[in-house]
Design a protein around this motif. Structure first.
Motif, PDB file in Angstrom:
ATOM      1  N   ALA A  28      33.497  37.862  36.109  1.00  0.00           N
ATOM      2  CA  ALA A  28      32.222  38.661  36.783  1.00  0.00           C
ATOM      3  C   ALA A  28      32.395  38.388  38.265  1.00  0.00           C
ATOM      4  O   ALA A  28      33.795  38.548  38.591  1.00  0.00           O
ATOM      5  N   GLY A  29      31.804  37.523  39.720  1.00  0.00           N
ATOM      6  CA  GLY A  29      31.852  37.981  40.099  1.00  0.00           C
ATOM      7  C   GLY A  29      32.986  35.871  41.084  1.00  0.00           C
ATOM      8  O   GLY A  29      33.231  36.116  40.465  1.00  0.00           O
ATOM      9  N   ALA A  30      33.471  36.701  42.088  1.00  0.00           N
ATOM     10  CA  ALA A  30      34.645  35.826  42.817  1.00  0.00           C
ATOM     11  C   ALA A  30      33.941  34.389  43.305  1.00  0.00           C
ATOM     12  O   ALA A  30      32.250  34.307  43.356  1.00  0.00           O
ATOM     13  N   GLU A  79      44.007  31.717  34.394  1.00  0.00           N
ATOM     14  CA  GLU A  79      44.524  32.042  35.555  1.00  0.00           C
ATOM     15  C   GLU A  79      44.303  32.775  36.506  1.00  0.00           C
ATOM     16  O   GLU A  79      44.553  31.757  37.454  1.00  0.00           O
ATOM     17  N   HIS A  80      42.996  32.688  36.151  1.00  0.00           N
ATOM     18  CA  HIS A  80      42.531  34.131  37.432  1.00  0.00           C
ATOM     19  C   HIS A  80      40.860  33.952  38.029  1.00  0.00           C
ATOM     20  O   HIS A  80      40.538  34.311  38.675  1.00  0.00           O
ATOM     21  N   LEU A  81      41.457  32.249  37.680  1.00  0.00           N
ATOM     22  CA  LEU A  81      40.110  31.782  38.215  1.00  0.00           C
ATOM     23  C   LEU A  81      39.391  31.840  39.625  1.00  0.00           C
ATOM     24  O   LEU A  81      38.210  32.437  39.726  1.00  0.00           O
ATOM     25  N   TYR A  82      39.771  31.753  40.943  1.00  0.00           N
ATOM     26  CA  TYR A  82      39.556  32.379  41.978  1.00  0.00           C
ATOM     27  C   TYR A  82      40.507  33.336  42.520  1.00  0.00           C
ATOM     28  O   TYR A  82      40.704  33.686  44.019  1.00  0.00           O
ATOM     29  N   ALA A  83      41.115  34.455  41.410  1.00  0.00           N
ATOM     30  CA  ALA A  83      41.384  35.199  42.437  1.00  0.00           C
ATOM     31  C   ALA A  83      40.314  36.663  42.801  1.00  0.00           C
ATOM     32  O   ALA A  83      39.513  36.060  43.025  1.00  0.00           O
ATOM     33  N   LYS A  84      40.436  37.574  43.492  1.00  0.00           N
ATOM     34  CA  LYS A  84      39.534  38.191  44.483  1.00  0.00           C
ATOM     35  C   LYS A  84      39.905  39.947  44.214  1.00  0.00           C
ATOM     36  O   LYS A  84      41.213  40.147  44.907  1.00  0.00           O
ATOM     37  N   TYR A  85      39.393  40.321  44.096  1.00  0.00           N
ATOM     38  CA  TYR A  85      39.395  41.924  44.117  1.00  0.00           C
ATOM     39  C   TYR A  85      38.128  42.898  44.895  1.00  0.00           C
ATOM     40  O   TYR A  85      36.791  42.167  44.275  1.00  0.00           O
ATOM     41  N   ASN A 101      32.748  41.843  45.851  1.00  0.00           N
ATOM     42  CA  ASN A 101      33.735  41.190  44.955  1.00  0.00           C
ATOM     43  C   ASN A 101      34.216  40.620  43.647  1.00  0.00           C
ATOM     44  O   ASN A 101      32.963  39.270  43.744  1.00  0.00           O
ATOM     45  N   TYR A 102      34.791  41.080  43.270  1.00  0.00           N
ATOM     46  CA  TYR A 102      35.113  40.716  41.635  1.00  0.00           C
ATOM     47  C   TYR A 102      35.887  39.806  41.637  1.00  0.00           C
ATOM     48  O   TYR A 102      37.212  39.069  42.757  1.00  0.00           O
ATOM     49  N   ALA A 103      36.379  38.910  40.399  1.00  0.00           N
ATOM     50  CA  ALA A 103      37.128  37.659  40.579  1.00  0.00           C
ATOM     51  C   ALA A 103      38.270  38.184  40.177  1.00  0.00           C
ATOM     52  O   ALA A 103      38.718  37.827  38.767  1.00  0.00           O
ATOM     53  N   GLY A 104      38.681  38.942  40.774  1.00  0.00           N
ATOM     54  CA  GLY A 104      39.786  39.488  39.754  1.00  0.00           C
ATOM     55  C   GLY A 104      39.781  41.072  38.938  1.00  0.00           C
ATOM     56  O   GLY A 104      38.769  41.384  39.453  1.00  0.00           O
ATOM     57  N   THR A 105      41.040  41.822  39.054  1.00  0.00           N
ATOM     58  CA  THR A 105      40.815  43.244  38.747  1.00  0.00           C
ATOM     59  C   THR A 105      40.486  42.627  36.916  1.00  0.00           C
ATOM     60  O   THR A 105      40.485  42.126  36.574  1.00  0.00           O
TER      61      THR A 105
END
Length: 309
Positions: free
Chosen positions: A22-24, A48-54, A59-63
């Motif tokens: 969910a959130g970043a 892989e996308h634990l710290y992603a930002k979108y 502010n989501y944790a990735g797309t």
């Protein structure tokens, strides 16, 4: 009646996937929680996308594609023994139409989280799997109680939780047992009328929430009533209600169990006969003790309120 599946217990050295559905989050926010997993003898494996930002209105944790990829990896990788959400926030509803459970069904594993993760837990229960409604990894950096996490590790090692609480003046007494469902009230409300909603019939419903105006809380409870939920459940457990209403006007704003929120709920359900437990320590609070969504709960109320699985 279907018997829900409890994932197998973990042993030292087993891998726990940490994902952000969910959130970043930032690495610093998860540092303590990831270290805790290691200190307990398990191996954290980071999505892989634990710290992603979108950023897209939130502010989501990735797309969505990135978050879907991570959760399906964690669900289906046969080397993963449990899945621990980094946080809630908003975004889990994006994922549930895309979840794949072939590997998970062959090798069920514990899913741990709360708040927005209620959506994932409702989905898993629809498929017959029990999950842990408890602290996320991020909250370990917020000064929550160690016991909140110790009790989760106990569950992972095969120990079912038992609780003894002081009676609350809003309680409605009665001894019951049944399957526990629920989680965050806003997400229970958001799923009403969809195929992903909980099945409420003859269940014990748990609710908790944070940061809602009192009228919004009343609206959600009214929606449950209009949907016929209170005509079909066997019992209700009310957990944390905190940061409710207007901070300037609510003297109980920082309290874990907001008195006025409890009063609103109590008034709305007063005409129903099912037993009700207020003040259970689970939710967006520092002493957030885990519950088993899909587990069979036994509630006994006398001089103490006892809940066990």
């Amino acid at each position: 009646m279907r018997k829900n599946i409890f994932p197998k217990s973990l042993k030292k050295g087993d891998k726990i996937a940490v994902i952000s559905p969910a959130g970043a989050v930032d690495a610093l926010q998860l540092e303590k929680g990831i270290k805790m997993i290691k200190d307990k003898g398990f191996e954290p494996v980071l999505g892989e996308h634990l710290y992603a930002k979108y950023s897209n209105g939130y502010n989501y944790a990735g797309t969505e594609k990135e978050r879907i990829k991570d959760i399906n990896w964690a669900l289906n990788d046969k080397e993963i023994g449990a899945i621990w959400a980094s946080r809630g926030g908003y975004g889990c509803q994006h994922l549930i139409q895309h979840l794949k459970l072939k590997g998970f069904t062959e090798n069920p594993k514990w899913y741990i989280g709360y708040s927005d993760n209620t959506v994932i837990q409702s989905y898993l229960l629809k498929k017959g799997f029990v999950s842990v409604h408890g602290q996320t990894i991020k909250t370990s950096s917020f000064g929550v109680t160690e016991e909140s996490y110790d009790l989760i590790f106990d569950i992972l090692k095969g120990k079912s939780p038992k609780y003894s609480l002081k009676p609350h003046h809003f309680n409605k007494e009665g001894n019951i047992e049944g399957e526990l469902i629920g989680g965050n009230l806003a997400l229970i409300y958001a799923l009403l009328g969809t195929k992903y909603s909980f099945d409420f019939k003859d269940k014990i419903l748990f609710i908790e929430d944070i940061g809602e105006n009192f009228y919004a809380l009343d609206r959600m409870i009214m929606s449950l009533e209009l949907a016929g939920v209170f005509n079909t459940i066997k019992g209700l457990i009310v957990g944390g209600m905190t940061n409710m209403g207007d901070e300037k006007d609510n003297k109980n704003y920082e309290e874990s169990f907001d008195e006025f929120a409890y009063k609103l709920i109590s008034e709305r359900i007063s005409k129903y006969k099912f037993p009700v437990v207020f003040g259970f320590p689970n939710g967006h609070i520092k002493d957030n003790r885990p519950l088993l969504i899909g587990g069979k709960a036994k509630i006994k109320m006398d001089s103490k309120v006892k809940i066990e699985f």
